[in-house]
Design an enzyme around this catalytic site. Structure first.
Site, PDB file in Angstrom:
ATOM      1  CG  ASP A  81      -1.901   1.063   1.344  1.00 49.88           C
ATOM      2  OD1 ASP A  81      -2.349   1.532   0.282  1.00 49.88           O
ATOM      3  OD2 ASP A  81      -2.270   1.452   2.478  1.00 49.88           O
ATOM      4  CG  HIS A  82      -0.384   4.950   0.285  1.00 49.59           C
ATOM      5  ND1 HIS A  82      -0.809   5.933  -0.565  1.00 49.59           N
ATOM      6  CD2 HIS A  82      -1.453   4.629   1.051  1.00 49.59           C
ATOM      7  CE1 HIS A  82      -2.078   6.210  -0.331  1.00 49.59           C
ATOM      8  NE2 HIS A  82      -2.503   5.424   0.631  1.00 49.59           N
ATOM      9  CG  ASP A 103       0.634   7.600  -3.536  1.00 52.91           C
ATOM     10  OD1 ASP A 103       0.460   8.425  -4.459  1.00 52.91           O
ATOM     11  OD2 ASP A 103       0.257   7.801  -2.371  1.00 52.91           O
ATOM     12  CD  GLU A 133      -3.564   8.617  -3.938  1.00 54.26           C
ATOM     13  OE1 GLU A 133      -3.388   7.584  -3.262  1.00 54.26           O
ATOM     14  OE2 GLU A 133      -3.531   9.764  -3.451  1.00 54.26           O
ATOM     15  CG  HIS A 189      -5.193   8.164   3.923  1.00 60.82           C
ATOM     16  ND1 HIS A 189      -4.694   8.961   2.933  1.00 60.82           N
ATOM     17  CD2 HIS A 189      -5.274   6.918   3.397  1.00 60.82           C
ATOM     18  CE1 HIS A 189      -4.464   8.223   1.848  1.00 60.82           C
ATOM     19  NE2 HIS A 189      -4.812   6.979   2.095  1.00 60.82           N
ATOM     20  N   GLY A 190      -7.402   8.237   7.955  1.00 60.91           N
ATOM     21  CA  GLY A 190      -7.404   8.519   9.395  1.00 60.91           C
ATOM     22  C   GLY A 190      -8.761   9.009   9.869  1.00 60.91           C
ATOM     23  N   GLY A 219     -11.148   4.621   3.938  1.00 63.61           N
ATOM     24  CA  GLY A 219     -12.446   3.953   4.083  1.00 63.61           C
ATOM     25  C   GLY A 219     -13.070   4.072   5.466  1.00 63.61           C
ATOM     26  CG  ASN A 239      -6.865   0.980   0.381  1.00 65.19           C
ATOM     27  OD1 ASN A 239      -7.320   0.127  -0.372  1.00 65.19           O
ATOM     28  ND2 ASN A 239      -5.634   1.429   0.287  1.00 65.19           N
ATOM     29  CB  THR A 242      -8.217   4.835  10.868  1.00 63.12           C
ATOM     30  OG1 THR A 242      -7.145   5.247  10.026  1.00 63.12           O
ATOM     31  CG2 THR A 242      -8.232   5.710  12.105  1.00 63.12           C
TER      32      THR A 242
HETATM   33  P1  13P Z   1      -8.422   4.761   6.842  1.00 67.08           P
HETATM   34  O1  13P Z   1      -7.298   5.455   7.556  1.00 67.08           O
HETATM   35  O2  13P Z   1      -9.578   5.693   6.605  1.00 67.08           O
HETATM   36  O3  13P Z   1      -8.851   3.509   7.510  1.00 67.08           O
HETATM   37  O4  13P Z   1      -7.884   4.379   5.382  1.00 67.08           O
HETATM   38  C1  13P Z   1      -6.865   3.444   5.203  1.00 67.08           C
HETATM   39  C2  13P Z   1      -6.228   3.608   3.873  1.00 67.08           C
HETATM   40  O5  13P Z   1      -6.730   4.292   3.001  1.00 67.08           O
HETATM   41  C3  13P Z   1      -4.960   2.895   3.613  1.00 67.08           C
HETATM   42  O6  13P Z   1      -4.391   3.211   2.380  1.00 67.08           O
END
Ligand code: 13P
Length: 292
Positions: A81-82, A103, A133, A189-190, A219, A239, A242
């Protein structure tokens, strides 16, 4: 069973539903996610974010993720991821990851395009799927560990270059040959520092231009109704981390309360309590992703 992301998202796009892509920087999270997916009989994506290298390194957690994926009763893709560097992407491919995200979205468009194209060439030669992305997905100062850097809630007002442009997305996908694309439509994110302004129609506008699976980052904190609309509009991978991570913390707190009351609490119990809470949380989210 271990599968590629491309294979996994093909079915999701056809049905449609979305596959949960969950960051798993510890054994508790891996177990929680695989058990949840098996109990729901749902495919799932285990992912390691490059920014989580401070929690656990790819070489340490990668083989464990792959082992759980191979032994799972459901299809599992193992994904970077990223990925921010060429080295990290190649390392993931060599370990046996079945997909990578490169990314370069914070770089100028032409640079993102050229670098992603190069990574796609290498990854596809190794049978590995690629996510890229385009646009910008904000990263909250609270719990947003998977993006890079963090934005303040004031930044969320500056939405001009957040949303992915549909024509640009079409050109980018056609030039690079990526298998799926993370698009910006207002998620963060977060933990959300203020009410998100989601542009769910944007997903449809992009889909009308280019028909590949799209990815929602950030997400956690999206409402059930918005998840469902996003999936029906073309989101096939969500994704999520958090809120699951926060649920794990809640499990530990319950154990600590017992400790404060004078009981002896062993570390094993904290680990099991965190696993149980994370599993419960991710299972609820995945139930929604499966039935839009
Ligand atoms: P959240 O931090 O909203 O759960 O998203 C996780 C994410 O996008 C990882 O790439």
């Amino acid at each position: 069973m271990l599968v590629t992301l491309k294979e996994l998202l093909k079915d999701a796009k056809r049905t449609p539903y979305a596959v949960g892509a969950i960051n798993v920087p510890n054994l508790e999270a891996i177990r929680a996610v695989v058990e949840a997916a098996e109990e729901l009989n749902s495919p799932v994506i285990l992912q390691h974010a490059e920014v989580h290298e401070n929690l656990v390194r790819l070489e340490e957690i990668g083989p464990v993720m792959l082992d759980y994926a191979r032994r799972a009763k459901v299809p599992v893709a193992v994904h970077l991821d990223h990925g921010a560097s060429f080295d990290m992407c190649v390392q993931a491919i060599r370990l046996g990851f079945t997909s990578i995200m490169y990314d370069a979205s914070s770089k100028p468009y032409e640079v993102n395009l050229a670098e992603t194209k190069e990574i796609v060439k290498i990854a596809h030669a190794a049978g590995v799927s690629v996510e890229a992305e385009l646009g910008h997905i904000f990263t909250s100062a609270v719990g947003g560990g998977e993006g890079r850097g963090s934005d303040s809630s004031e930044d969320y007002d500056d939405l001009e270059d957040v949303y992915t442009d549909p024509d640009m997305a079409k050109a980018f996908v056609e030039e690079t040959g990526v298998d799926c694309l993370a698009i910006g439509f207002g998620t963060v994110h977060g933990i959300y520092l203020k009410e998100p302004k989601l542009d769910l129609d944007r997903i449809l506008q992009i889909k009308n231009k280019i028909d590949i699976p799209f990815v929602m980052h950030g997400g956690s904190g999206v409402s059930e109704a918005d998840y469902k609309t996003a999936i029906r509009n073309g989101i096939c991978k969500i994704n999520y981390y958090t809120y699951m991570n926060k649920a794990g913390g809640k499990g530990v707190i319950e154990c600590l309360k017992k400790m404060i009351a004078g009981e002896t609490v062993f570390f094993d119990e904290l680990s099991l309590a965190a696993t149980a809470e994370m599993k419960k949380n991710v299972k609820e989210a995945m139930k929604i992703f499966m039935n839009p």
